[in-house]
Structure formats: structure tokens, C-alpha cells
Design a protein around this motif. Structure first.
Motif, PDB file in Angstrom:
ATOM      1  N   ASP A  28     -18.300  49.052  -2.985  1.00  0.00           N
ATOM      2  CA  ASP A  28     -18.723  47.604  -3.966  1.00  0.00           C
ATOM      3  C   ASP A  28     -17.174  46.545  -4.137  1.00  0.00           C
ATOM      4  OD1 ASP A  28     -20.463  45.354  -3.977  1.00  0.00           O
ATOM      5  OD2 ASP A  28     -19.801  45.660  -6.000  1.00  0.00           O
ATOM      6  N   ALA A  29     -16.487  47.348  -4.803  1.00  0.00           N
ATOM      7  CA  ALA A  29     -15.178  46.605  -5.942  1.00  0.00           C
ATOM      8  C   ALA A  29     -14.446  46.621  -4.742  1.00  0.00           C
ATOM      9  CB  ALA A  29     -15.005  48.377  -6.820  1.00  0.00           C
ATOM     10  N   ILE A  30     -14.591  48.028  -3.919  1.00  0.00           N
ATOM     11  CA  ILE A  30     -13.298  47.776  -2.305  1.00  0.00           C
ATOM     12  C   ILE A  30     -13.813  47.456  -1.955  1.00  0.00           C
ATOM     13  CG2 ILE A  30     -12.345  49.760  -1.045  1.00  0.00           C
ATOM     14  CD1 ILE A  30     -13.194  51.376  -2.262  1.00  0.00           C
ATOM     15  N   LYS A  31     -14.815  46.369  -1.461  1.00  0.00           N
ATOM     16  CA  LYS A  31     -15.605  45.658  -0.056  1.00  0.00           C
ATOM     17  C   LYS A  31     -14.992  44.437  -0.963  1.00  0.00           C
ATOM     18  CE  LYS A  31     -18.968  48.582   1.740  1.00  0.00           C
ATOM     19  NZ  LYS A  31     -20.549  48.240   1.757  1.00  0.00           N
ATOM     20  N   ARG A  32     -15.236  44.204  -2.339  1.00  0.00           N
ATOM     21  CA  ARG A  32     -14.608  42.833  -3.125  1.00  0.00           C
ATOM     22  C   ARG A  32     -13.056  42.543  -2.938  1.00  0.00           C
ATOM     23  NH1 ARG A  32     -17.117  42.734  -8.088  1.00  0.00           N
ATOM     24  NH2 ARG A  32     -16.979  45.048  -8.138  1.00  0.00           N
ATOM     25  N   GLY A  33     -12.652  43.572  -2.354  1.00  0.00           N
ATOM     26  CA  GLY A  33     -11.284  43.117  -2.650  1.00  0.00           C
ATOM     27  C   GLY A  33     -10.171  43.688  -3.358  1.00  0.00           C
ATOM     28  N   TYR A  34     -10.763  44.391  -4.202  1.00  0.00           N
ATOM     29  CA  TYR A  34     -10.342  45.181  -5.522  1.00  0.00           C
ATOM     30  C   TYR A  34      -9.611  46.783  -5.377  1.00  0.00           C
ATOM     31  CZ  TYR A  34     -12.189  41.216  -8.124  1.00  0.00           C
ATOM     32  OH  TYR A  34     -12.450  40.268  -8.587  1.00  0.00           O
ATOM     33  N   LYS A  35      -8.424  46.851  -5.993  1.00  0.00           N
ATOM     34  CA  LYS A  35      -8.151  48.338  -5.949  1.00  0.00           C
ATOM     35  C   LYS A  35      -8.617  49.201  -6.886  1.00  0.00           C
ATOM     36  CE  LYS A  35      -5.519  48.189  -1.983  1.00  0.00           C
ATOM     37  NZ  LYS A  35      -5.669  49.044  -0.914  1.00  0.00           N
ATOM     38  N   PRO A  36      -9.979  50.003  -7.492  1.00  0.00           N
ATOM     39  CA  PRO A  36     -10.182  50.188  -7.886  1.00  0.00           C
ATOM     40  C   PRO A  36     -10.147  51.625  -9.269  1.00  0.00           C
ATOM     41  CG  PRO A  36     -11.477  51.365  -6.656  1.00  0.00           C
ATOM     42  CD  PRO A  36     -10.670  49.892  -6.037  1.00  0.00           C
ATOM     43  N   VAL A  37      -9.765  51.759 -10.075  1.00  0.00           N
ATOM     44  CA  VAL A  37      -9.239  52.912 -11.285  1.00  0.00           C
ATOM     45  C   VAL A  37     -10.567  53.000 -11.567  1.00  0.00           C
ATOM     46  CG1 VAL A  37      -7.804  53.136 -13.223  1.00  0.00           C
ATOM     47  CG2 VAL A  37      -6.453  51.778 -11.476  1.00  0.00           C
ATOM     48  N   VAL A  38     -10.651  54.395 -11.946  1.00  0.00           N
ATOM     49  CA  VAL A  38     -12.347  54.818 -11.953  1.00  0.00           C
ATOM     50  C   VAL A  38     -11.641  55.764 -13.393  1.00  0.00           C
ATOM     51  CG1 VAL A  38     -14.047  56.522 -11.139  1.00  0.00           C
ATOM     52  CG2 VAL A  38     -12.441  55.176 -10.249  1.00  0.00           C
ATOM     53  N   VAL A  39     -11.938  55.683 -14.661  1.00  0.00           N
ATOM     54  CA  VAL A  39     -12.541  56.640 -16.164  1.00  0.00           C
ATOM     55  C   VAL A  39     -13.509  56.986 -15.809  1.00  0.00           C
ATOM     56  CG1 VAL A  39     -11.912  56.086 -17.970  1.00  0.00           C
ATOM     57  CG2 VAL A  39     -10.351  54.564 -16.654  1.00  0.00           C
ATOM     58  N   VAL A  40     -13.730  58.276 -16.433  1.00  0.00           N
ATOM     59  CA  VAL A  40     -14.765  58.350 -16.532  1.00  0.00           C
ATOM     60  C   VAL A  40     -14.589  60.004 -17.934  1.00  0.00           C
ATOM     61  CG1 VAL A  40     -15.410  58.604 -13.964  1.00  0.00           C
ATOM     62  CG2 VAL A  40     -14.376  60.721 -15.021  1.00  0.00           C
ATOM     63  N   SER A  41     -15.705  59.581 -18.466  1.00  0.00           N
ATOM     64  CA  SER A  41     -16.121  60.289 -19.384  1.00  0.00           C
ATOM     65  C   SER A  41     -16.934  61.723 -19.494  1.00  0.00           C
ATOM     66  CB  SER A  41     -17.752  59.700 -20.549  1.00  0.00           C
ATOM     67  OG  SER A  41     -17.113  58.127 -20.760  1.00  0.00           O
ATOM     68  N   ALA A  42     -16.910  62.484 -20.170  1.00  0.00           N
ATOM     69  CA  ALA A  42     -17.770  64.070 -19.898  1.00  0.00           C
ATOM     70  C   ALA A  42     -18.957  63.317 -19.376  1.00  0.00           C
ATOM     71  CB  ALA A  42     -17.354  64.723 -20.778  1.00  0.00           C
ATOM     72  N   ILE A  43     -19.253  64.852 -18.626  1.00  0.00           N
ATOM     73  CA  ILE A  43     -20.798  64.718 -18.067  1.00  0.00           C
ATOM     74  C   ILE A  43     -21.862  64.977 -18.857  1.00  0.00           C
ATOM     75  CG2 ILE A  43     -22.607  65.973 -16.324  1.00  0.00           C
ATOM     76  CD1 ILE A  43     -20.137  66.497 -14.783  1.00  0.00           C
ATOM     77  N   GLY A  78     -13.677  68.451 -20.796  1.00  0.00           N
ATOM     78  CA  GLY A  78     -15.409  67.696 -20.300  1.00  0.00           C
ATOM     79  C   GLY A  78     -14.860  67.244 -19.800  1.00  0.00           C
ATOM     80  N   GLU A  79     -14.366  66.154 -19.742  1.00  0.00           N
ATOM     81  CA  GLU A  79     -13.740  64.623 -18.837  1.00  0.00           C
ATOM     82  C   GLU A  79     -12.988  65.215 -18.194  1.00  0.00           C
ATOM     83  OE1 GLU A  79     -15.300  62.588 -22.088  1.00  0.00           O
ATOM     84  OE2 GLU A  79     -13.657  64.429 -21.863  1.00  0.00           O
ATOM     85  N   ILE A  80     -11.866  65.928 -17.544  1.00  0.00           N
ATOM     86  CA  ILE A  80     -11.547  66.340 -16.925  1.00  0.00           C
ATOM     87  C   ILE A  80     -12.455  67.314 -15.508  1.00  0.00           C
ATOM     88  CG2 ILE A  80      -9.550  68.137 -15.498  1.00  0.00           C
ATOM     89  CD1 ILE A  80      -8.317  68.063 -18.016  1.00  0.00           C
ATOM     90  N   ILE A  81     -13.090  67.997 -16.468  1.00  0.00           N
ATOM     91  CA  ILE A  81     -14.516  68.236 -15.522  1.00  0.00           C
ATOM     92  C   ILE A  81     -15.610  67.459 -14.310  1.00  0.00           C
ATOM     93  CG2 ILE A  81     -16.981  69.593 -14.980  1.00  0.00           C
ATOM     94  CD1 ILE A  81     -15.256  71.998 -16.998  1.00  0.00           C
ATOM     95  N   SER A  82     -15.657  66.010 -14.917  1.00  0.00           N
ATOM     96  CA  SER A  82     -15.714  65.110 -14.660  1.00  0.00           C
ATOM     97  C   SER A  82     -15.654  64.573 -13.585  1.00  0.00           C
ATOM     98  CB  SER A  82     -16.482  64.014 -16.195  1.00  0.00           C
ATOM     99  OG  SER A  82     -17.269  63.293 -15.283  1.00  0.00           O
ATOM    100  N   CYS A  83     -14.115  64.555 -13.744  1.00  0.00           N
ATOM    101  CA  CYS A  83     -12.914  64.026 -13.236  1.00  0.00           C
ATOM    102  C   CYS A  83     -13.439  64.471 -11.449  1.00  0.00           C
ATOM    103  CB  CYS A  83     -11.846  63.575 -13.946  1.00  0.00           C
ATOM    104  SG  CYS A  83     -11.202  62.390 -15.063  1.00  0.00           S
ATOM    105  N   VAL A  84     -13.328  65.123 -11.308  1.00  0.00           N
ATOM    106  CA  VAL A  84     -13.401  66.904 -10.652  1.00  0.00           C
ATOM    107  C   VAL A  84     -14.436  66.485  -9.378  1.00  0.00           C
ATOM    108  CG1 VAL A  84     -12.615  68.839  -9.080  1.00  0.00           C
ATOM    109  CG2 VAL A  84     -11.161  67.974 -11.440  1.00  0.00           C
ATOM    110  N   VAL A  85     -15.603  66.552 -10.800  1.00  0.00           N
ATOM    111  CA  VAL A  85     -17.151  66.538  -9.908  1.00  0.00           C
ATOM    112  C   VAL A  85     -17.001  64.967  -9.350  1.00  0.00           C
ATOM    113  CG1 VAL A  85     -19.412  66.621 -10.461  1.00  0.00           C
ATOM    114  CG2 VAL A  85     -17.082  68.692 -11.396  1.00  0.00           C
ATOM    115  N   LEU A  86     -17.371  64.786  -9.745  1.00  0.00           N
ATOM    116  CA  LEU A  86     -17.263  62.858  -9.236  1.00  0.00           C
ATOM    117  C   LEU A  86     -16.179  62.785  -7.976  1.00  0.00           C
ATOM    118  CD1 LEU A  86     -18.371  59.891  -9.109  1.00  0.00           C
ATOM    119  CD2 LEU A  86     -16.767  59.132 -10.943  1.00  0.00           C
TER     120      LEU A  86
END
Length: 395
Positions: A28-43, A78-86
Motif C-alpha cells: 500500500d505504501a508503494i501504491k501511494r508513491g513512497y519508498k518504504p524502509v521496513v524495520v522489524v522486531s523479533a517474532i 531474533g530480529e535478524i530471523i524475523s527480517c528473513v522470514v518476513l
């Protein structure tokens, strides 16, 4: 380049279904014309296989053998694993992604392992990743020292990663996704008719976060405030517009924004006279023993303050060692009434005390600032006090 940072909490990436919802938000962010940078927590949370607390449970935490450096290496996993899974979910949706650890994302910290401070952020790699057509998926909660050591930013550190990156990248705004629709006027588990606060100032949110509301890390608010970047608190599982955190909103017609609380407080009262000179030094002694105090009232013949109940026993030992007379009231809660609109508005304290008195709630202590009034009550009166104040100010 229109950049936004989207930070997703542990509950947002805890199941495959929720990770698909995260992918919807990114698309949805991309459709709105943005370049998203995603940050995630551990699962997930404790008990989930790769949550931070679950990883820590692999160690013998009763007797520490490892240094904090080694703990940080484990906690960063934990965060690294979460990044790869997502990233797998995002890739299946046709998106090109690049997973980056905190260090790879250019987050440089000091060497205070377990609670590191960000010194600077080199955004070159993230910018190059975006220019190459990829979405950076960054591991929250972590960074790297100048000498290459992995560090973590403390509990709730992924929020800090999100707003710090937003500031460094000069993002249009930051979205912090969680499992609630935004910030509420009170804890909905206590006040059934609590409702969403659509807009809040940085100062109001900082007070909420600092006084016990688990909405966003206080340090994350500071990064956003310094750079004046709007932050949205949103729900991954709904289309709620969320809460917008932005510059001061003092003129929007409300006096009180909301109510939060901090439980597990202990009130300490100490007597003071010229024969007890040790009382003059008590605050310094407590500080030297790394005991944090708040709600401090100083009078000619006594001092009153509160501490976390976990530190009650330590404080009593210090007082007895110094031969200081004291009284203790255990099992208290600190209620915070917050709102930029109370600045210069007469009668707020009177209204608070009247509302609590009508419910037969004893106020043990008060303190105030320009935008917050605190009342200390017994823990068993917490819910009744919050409901009374929510009703009194028609929130």
C-alpha cells in the motif's frame, strides 16, 4: 525521493497470516508513491520460538557466566530471523528485498551493551539499496560499534531504530505498527469506553510512554521530536487511521488528552531534623546505589518520594544503615493525567481531587508539570481512579 519508515512489532510478524498483512501495508505504501524502509522486531513474545526472551531462556540467567557483549550477540538474532522470514513473504508478492542487520544499515552506537546509544547513522547503504530497486528490511533493536561489535538498544529498541532511521533518512513520516488501533484515552482493559486519540503532540506521547503506557519507546519519541518527523501509531490487523504524533497541538480545544498509570510503586517518607544530618545525603546515596526515585517532595521537616517496588527492600536497608526514621507505603500506583491544554488552565487539580474524593479514593501524594499531573493512590484503587478521572474530564 519520498521515503517512509514502516516499523512492525513482534505481534505483527508472529504468524504467517499477520506477515501477509504486513506485506499488504508495504504494498500500500508503494501504491501511494513512497519508498518504504521496513524495520522489524523479533517474532512474537516470550514462549514464541525466536522471541528475545525465549532466546535468553536458553542461558542460565540465575548465574551469569557471560559478559554483556555475548548477551547482545544472542539477543540480536531474533530480529535478524524475523527480517528473513518476513522477506520471504514480501518476495513471494513480487517485491525485491534486501535484509540488513542494524550494523549493515549504518547504525553506529557506543559500546554500552544491552542499552546502547546511537552515535550516528550512515544512510549510504540504505539509499543505495533503494536506488537499486530493493526494499531494505532492517533488523530493529540493534547497531554496531565503530570497532565492529554488535550492540542492542534496550527494551523497545526497535521503535528507536524506526524513528532514528526516519530522522537520518529525512523520511516524510514513520509508521509504527502494533496490535492496537493507536493510542487510547485510557487503557481499554480498564475503561471500556476509552477511545482513539487521533492527534497528539510529541510531548504528550512522551509523557504517556514515560508514565507506563506501552505505546512507543520514550527515546523513539525524542528522535522524532528532534527532527520534527510525523509518526503514526497504527494497527497491522486493521485499516484504522491510527494516532498521528506531530508538533504541539495546544489549540485543538481539549484540556486533557488521556490518562495512564504506573503500578508497583512504593512511597517512602523520611523525617528530617538537625540531629539527623544523614537525611541531607539520602538522595545522593540512593543515586550512588542506582536507585531511581520520582514524585519527590521536600519540606523543612520531612521528605517524600517513590521508588519501584522491586527496590523497596534495598531502600529500607540504606535508610536503616543511615539511622534515618522512615515510613513506607507499599503497593501504590502513580496515575498520570496528561494534556497540553492544562498549561495555564486553572482548576485542573481541584477537579482531579474532587473526582477521586467522590469515589472515596485517598490521594497519598501529588506532583505536577505544565502538561501532567500525577496522583499517587493505593494499587487497589487504580482502576477506580482511572475510571473516575476519565469520566470527570469527559474523555
Amino acid at each position: 525521493m519520498k521515503i517512509i519508515v514502516q516499523k512492525f512489532g513482534g505481534t505483527s510478524v508472529s504468524t504467517h497470516q499477520r506477515r501477509e498483512m504486513v506485506a499488504d501495508k508495504v504494498l500500500d505504501a508503494i501504491k501511494r508513491g513512497y519508498k518504504p524502509v521496513v524495520v522489524v522486531s523479533a517474532i512474537g513474545r516470550k514462549g514464541d520460538p525466536y522471541a528475545t526472551d525465549t532466546l535468553l531462556s536458553l542461558l542460565d540467567n540465575e548465574k551469569t557466566y557471560l559478559e554483556k557483549r555475548e548477551y547482545d550477540i544472542l539477543m540480536s538474532c531474533g530480529e535478524i530471523i524475523s527480517c528473513v522470514v518476513l522477506s520471504e513473504v514480501l518476495s513471494k508478492r513480487g517485491l525485491k528485498v534486501r535484509v540488513l542487520t542494524g550494523g549493515q544499515a549504518g547504525i553506529v552506537t557506543n559500546d554500552n551493551f544491552g542499552n546502547a546509544e546511537i552515535l550516528r547513522i550512515d544512510t549510504n547503504r540504505i539509499i543505495n539499496t533503494i536506488n537499486d530497486g530493493y526494499i531494505p528490511v532492517v533488523a530493529g533493536f540493534q547497531g554496531m560499534t565503530q570497532s565492529g561489535e554488535i550492540t542492542t538498544l534496550g527494551r523497545g529498541g526497535s521503535d528507536i531504530t524506526g524513528t532514528a532511521l526516519g530522522a537520518a533518512l529525512k523520511a516524510d513520516f514513520v509508521e509504527i505498527y502494533t496490535d492496537v488501533d493507536g493510542i487510547m484515552t485510557a487503557d481499554p482493559r480498564i475503561v471500556s469506553n476509552a477511545h482513539l486519540i487521533e492527534t497528539m503532540s510529541y510531548n504528550e506521547v512522551f509523557q504517556f510512554a514515560d508514565q507506563g503506557a506501552k505505546v512507543i519507546h520514550p527515546r523513539a519519541v525524542e528522535y522524532a521530536m528532534k527532527s520534527n518527523i510525523p509518526v503514526y501509531i497504527k494497527n497491522t490487523m486493521s485499516d484504522s487511521r491510527g494516532t498521528l504524533i506531530t508538533i504541539s497541538r495546544e489549540n485543538i480545544g481539549r484540556i486533557i488528552t488521556g490518562i495512564t498509570h504506573m503500578s508497583s510503586r512504593t512511597q517512602i517518607s523520611i523525617e528530617y531534623d538537625e540531629s539527623c544530618q544523614n537525611a541531607d545525603d539520602i538522595f545522593e546515596v540512593l543515586a550512588n546505589n542506582k536507585i531511581s526515585i520520582d514524585l519527590i517532595n521536600v519540606f523543612p521537616d520531612y521528605r517524600v518520594f517513590t521508588v519501584n517496588s522491586k527496590q523497596e527492600e534495598s531502600v529500607i536497608k540504606i535508610l536503616e544503615m543511615l539511622k534515618i526514621k522512615y515510613k513506607v507505603v507499599s503497593n501504590c500506583s502513580k496515575i498520570a493525567v496528561i494534556g497540553n491544554g492544562m498549561r495555564g488552565t486553572p482548576g485542573i487539580m481541584a477537579k482531579i481531587l474532587k473526582a477521586l474524593k467522590e469515589r472515596n479514593i485517598k490521594v497519598l501524594q501529588t506532583a505536577d508539570s505544565h502538561t501532567t499531573i500525577w496522583c499517587l493512590v493505593k494499587e487497589e484503587d487504580t482502576e477506580s481512579a482511572i475510571k473516575a478521572l476519565h469520566e470527570a474530564f469527559d474523555l
